[in-house]
Motif scaffolding. Structure first.
Motif, PDB file in Angstrom:
ATOM      1  N   GLU A  76       0.816  -1.198  -0.184  1.00 23.32           N
ATOM      2  CA  GLU A  76       0.101   0.109   0.131  1.00 23.32           C
ATOM      3  C   GLU A  76       0.755   1.302  -0.081  1.00 23.32           C
ATOM      4  O   GLU A  76       1.790   1.222   0.522  1.00 23.32           O
ATOM      5  CB  GLU A  76      -0.801   0.024   1.183  1.00 23.32           C
ATOM      6  N   SER A  78      -6.531   1.028  12.170  1.00 22.88           N
ATOM      7  CA  SER A  78      -5.277   1.655  11.280  1.00 22.88           C
ATOM      8  C   SER A  78      -4.184   0.540  11.832  1.00 22.88           C
ATOM      9  O   SER A  78      -3.985   0.079  12.942  1.00 22.88           O
ATOM     10  CB  SER A  78      -4.978   2.870  11.883  1.00 22.88           C
ATOM     11  N   LEU A 123     -14.501  -0.204   7.198  1.00 20.78           N
ATOM     12  CA  LEU A 123     -13.590   0.103   8.037  1.00 20.78           C
ATOM     13  C   LEU A 123     -12.627  -1.045   8.440  1.00 20.78           C
ATOM     14  O   LEU A 123     -13.023  -2.111   8.731  1.00 20.78           O
ATOM     15  CB  LEU A 123     -14.077   0.945   9.389  1.00 20.78           C
ATOM     16  N   TYR A 136     -12.352   2.838   3.721  1.00 22.00           N
ATOM     17  CA  TYR A 136     -12.239   2.532   2.560  1.00 22.00           C
ATOM     18  C   TYR A 136     -13.119   3.553   1.676  1.00 22.00           C
ATOM     19  O   TYR A 136     -14.422   3.376   1.838  1.00 22.00           O
ATOM     20  CB  TYR A 136     -12.488   1.138   2.019  1.00 22.00           C
ATOM     21  N   ASP A 196      -8.803   2.673   9.560  1.00 23.20           N
ATOM     22  CA  ASP A 196      -8.696   3.194   7.976  1.00 23.20           C
ATOM     23  C   ASP A 196     -10.214   2.887   7.202  1.00 23.20           C
ATOM     24  O   ASP A 196     -10.761   2.018   7.632  1.00 23.20           O
ATOM     25  CB  ASP A 196      -7.545   2.206   7.285  1.00 23.20           C
ATOM     26  N   TRP A 229      -7.803   3.672   1.086  1.00 22.50           N
ATOM     27  CA  TRP A 229      -7.902   3.386   2.569  1.00 22.50           C
ATOM     28  C   TRP A 229      -7.491   4.759   3.139  1.00 22.50           C
ATOM     29  O   TRP A 229      -6.208   5.079   3.314  1.00 22.50           O
ATOM     30  CB  TRP A 229      -7.322   2.421   3.468  1.00 22.50           C
ATOM     31  N   TRP A 230      -8.277   5.537   3.993  1.00 24.29           N
ATOM     32  CA  TRP A 230      -8.225   6.919   4.393  1.00 24.29           C
ATOM     33  C   TRP A 230      -7.960   6.655   5.977  1.00 24.29           C
ATOM     34  O   TRP A 230      -8.812   6.229   6.579  1.00 24.29           O
ATOM     35  CB  TRP A 230      -9.008   7.853   4.150  1.00 24.29           C
ATOM     36  N   ALA A 250      -4.157   9.054   2.169  1.00 20.19           N
ATOM     37  CA  ALA A 250      -4.855   7.845   1.687  1.00 20.19           C
ATOM     38  C   ALA A 250      -3.715   6.845   1.563  1.00 20.19           C
ATOM     39  O   ALA A 250      -2.814   7.360   0.971  1.00 20.19           O
ATOM     40  CB  ALA A 250      -5.775   7.815   0.619  1.00 20.19           C
TER      41      ALA A 250
END
Length: 258
Positions: free
Chosen positions: A145, A257, A254, A218, A216, A223-224, A156
């Protein structure tokens, strides 16, 4: 004894932090455990007696080397350690301010704090008797990622594949969801290694998500990083809110993180 060290405290509330201290002695019955004394943490609020703890060797490391003469150019998205509350805490830069200041999201405190450049350092790790940058060496074809610097997409993480190394601490990657301007192929970019991470493992959240969990979410093909605020996820990097509908006692789209 008397060796100078950095200490990862035992208390869960100090997760992701390192404090300066000194080795007092090694335990006689368990040679993998040491009694250490902190430089700036005290046993009580009076501040008269320095705190001592008995910790496993894995919670100790030598003091990191001084910064290189070459000045580090911090920027948005960098993983850093910030000096706060007498220790070095893990975080990530989520905004750049004038005057050489940076807004850092500290995971241990779950809040954004502004630091001067002198109070930041690059994360390093003590591996097999030597210091190494705290990022993995990525191989061709590895699924990863990527944290992009592109306007509108900052903050993101996007799925990508490592194509090849492209310079010192940089890799050419190909995104899995982002495409080039004419939409003929998937976008390729040279990315700094500190902005790449392995794909996080799937984490099953037994008790569901709750308010103030760092997650995180989506959204918009990536993924923010965000924080749950009631039924909304707050993205610190953009100050935007995303509605996350409860689904069977949890939130759809979700993950915790990494």
């Amino acid at each position: 004894m008397g060796d100078r060290v950095e200490i990862s405290p035992h208390d869960p509330g100090f997760r992701g932090s390192w404090y300066a201290g000194t080795v007092v002695r090694r335990e006689a019955k368990n040679t993998n455990r040491y009694v250490v004394e902190y430089d700036q943490l005290y046993e009580d609020e009076s501040g008269e007696k320095l705190l001592q703890e008995t910790l496993d060797w894995i919670q100790l490391r030598p003091p990191p080397p001084p910064p290189e003469k070459k000045k580090v150019q911090f920027k948005f998205g960098d993983e850093v350690e910030a000096f706060y509350s007498d220790g070095w805490w893990e975080g990530s830069i989520i905004a750049e301010h004038s005057g050489g200041k940076f807004a850092v999201f500290l995971r241990g405190f779950e809040e954004q704090i502004v630091f001067e450049e002198k109070d930041l350092r690059l994360p390093v790790q003590w591996v097999k008797g030597k210091w190494e940058p705290r990022f993995e060496q990525f191989t061709q074809g590895m699924q990863v990622e990527v944290l992009t610097d592109e306007d509108g997409l900052k903050g993101a993480w996007f799925a990508a594949t490592i194509i090849e190394p492209s310079g010192e601490d940089k890799y050419l990657i190909e995104y899995k969801t982002l495409r080039n301007d004419d939409d003929t192929e998937f976008l390729r970019e040279d990315i700094r290694a500190c902005n790449i991470r392995p794909c996080p493992p799937e984490i099953i959240v037994v008790d569901g998500f709750k308010v103030m969990d760092e997650v995180d979410a989506y959204y918009n093909e990536g993924w923010w990083v965000g924080v749950i605020a009631k039924f909304w996820v707050l993205f610190p990097s953009t100050a935007a809110l995303l509605h996350a509908s409860p689904d069977g006692g949890s939130f759809s789209g979700l993950v915790l993180s990494a």
